[in-house]
Design a protein around this motif. Structure first.
Motif, short mmCIF file in Angstrom:
data_model
loop_
_atom_site.label_atom_id
_atom_site.label_comp_id
_atom_site.label_asym_id
_atom_site.label_seq_id
_atom_site.Cartn_x
_atom_site.Cartn_y
_atom_site.Cartn_z
N SER A 101 0.83 -1.21 0.00
CA SER A 101 0.00 0.00 0.00
C SER A 101 0.85 1.25 0.00
O SER A 101 0.59 2.21 -0.74
N PHE A 102 1.89 1.27 0.85
CA PHE A 102 2.75 2.46 0.91
C PHE A 102 3.51 2.63 -0.39
O PHE A 102 3.69 3.74 -0.88
N GLU A 127 -4.44 -2.89 -0.08
CA GLU A 127 -4.67 -2.58 -1.48
C GLU A 127 -6.09 -2.95 -1.88
O GLU A 127 -6.77 -2.22 -2.62
N LEU A 128 -6.57 -4.09 -1.37
CA LEU A 128 -7.96 -4.51 -1.65
C LEU A 128 -8.95 -3.55 -1.00
O LEU A 128 -9.99 -3.24 -1.58
N VAL A 129 -8.62 -3.08 0.21
CA VAL A 129 -9.51 -2.15 0.89
C VAL A 129 -9.64 -0.85 0.10
O VAL A 129 -10.75 -0.34 -0.12
N ILE A 130 -8.51 -0.30 -0.34
CA ILE A 130 -8.56 0.94 -1.11
C ILE A 130 -9.29 0.73 -2.43
O ILE A 130 -10.11 1.56 -2.84
N SER A 131 -9.02 -0.39 -3.10
CA SER A 131 -9.69 -0.67 -4.37
C SER A 131 -11.20 -0.79 -4.17
O SER A 131 -11.98 -0.25 -4.97
N GLU A 178 -8.07 -9.00 3.00
CA GLU A 178 -6.74 -9.50 3.34
C GLU A 178 -5.65 -8.44 3.28
O GLU A 178 -4.72 -8.45 4.08
N THR A 179 -5.74 -7.50 2.33
CA THR A 179 -4.70 -6.50 2.19
C THR A 179 -5.31 -5.11 2.09
O THR A 179 -6.48 -4.95 1.71
#
Length: 291
Positions: free
Chosen positions: A104-105, A223-227, A220-221
């Motif tokens: 993510s970072f 990146e999935l949350v932001i997407s 799980e990640t």
């Protein structure tokens, strides 16, 4: 090699410097010690070897035959050591700087800025390894990590890179024209959270939102949350540094902010590891984070 049979390295260095300069004073200046310290080391070495090594000559000193032989061999030995250290330093400076960081970072904060580093420092190669797992810098051969937390990792040195400011965000599509200002204003909407962000759970709960009472989907990640947030599937909370670009672009709406000064992304290194390339990259990171 039986190190117990060798005189102290300090005594050998003091004698070699004194013999090379033919002066206790010059040797003291080179080694950044006192004239008396050099003289004492030489006396101790002569006593241990039961052999005179130096004698006074004019305003300086000269070597005896035994001293000349020892000084020559020490000089050769120290030169070999110096060449080995210099060669290793050159290899270290030439190899890519190995950096571990969360995906993510890397995606949301670092990569949009890396072009500036490449342009400013084309001589420094940086190898980025995005990984959500907590790596061991020493065992896994990394020069630096960028970690999220409170900066308290035993045996490591950490410097706060981004402040502990968190943004509650959601897609404009999910908000349907509403302008919420607090988490309670959106508590009726679906929420999204990364499975491993335990610190983030504490931040939310400290802001008086009971996670057990909301419609929460755990992914799980991050990146999935932001997407998923961009797709309008739920409200989420992130370090400001990860979602600020999307808020500026209008693809996410900033609802409110939460502050936890002790939490944030940190530059993490091993104690005593401070290569020139590491200093350059760390200085650049800190400068960009403040801009």
């Amino acid at each position: 090699m039986d190190w117990s049979t060798l005189p102290s390295l300090s005594a050998l260095r003091a004698f070699e410097a004194a013999a090379r300069h033919q002066s206790f004073s010059a040797a003291a200046r080179e080694l950044n010690v006192t004239h008396a310290a050099i003289a004492q080391h030489v006396r101790q070495l002569e006593a241990e070897l039961s052999e005179p090594l130096l004698y006074r000559s004019g305003r300086g000193v000269a070597t005896t035959e035994a001293g000349q032989q020892l000084a020559r061999q020490l000089s050769e030995g120290f030169s070999i050591i110096s060449e080995g250290v210099d060669a290793l330093r050159q290899q270290t400076n030439a190899r890519p700087l190995a950096v571990s960081l969360t995906p993510s970072f890397a995606i949301n904060w670092l990569m949009p800025r890396m072009g500036g580093f490449w342009q400013a420092h084309p001589e420094v190669t940086v190898s980025l390894t995005p990984n959500s797992a907590l790596i061991d810098l020493r065992r896994d051969g990394f020069d630096m990590a960028i970690r999220f937390g409170d900066g308290q990792w035993p045996g490591l040195e950490s410097t706060l890179l981004t402040r502990g400011e968190f943004w509650v965000v959601a897609s404009p599509t999910l908000l349907s024209g509403q302008t919420p200002r607090t988490m309670r204003d959106v508590s009726h909407l679906p929420w999204l959270m990364e499975n491993h962000m335990l610190e983030l759970r504490r931040v939310i709960e400290d802001a008086d939102l009971d996670l057990s009472t909301i419609d929460l989907t755990v992914l799980e990640t991050n990146e999935l949350v932001i997407s998923a947030s961009l797709a309008g599937l739920g409200v989420s909370v992130h370090p400001r540094s990860l979602v600020e670009r999307d808020v500026v672009a209008g693809t996410l709406t900033h609802i409110c902010s939460l502050m936890r000064e002790e939490l944030g992304y940190h530059i993490v290194t091993l104690p005593g590891r401070d290569s020139p390339n590491l200093r350059i990259f760390r200085k650049w990171l800190m400068k960009v984070a403040k801009s």
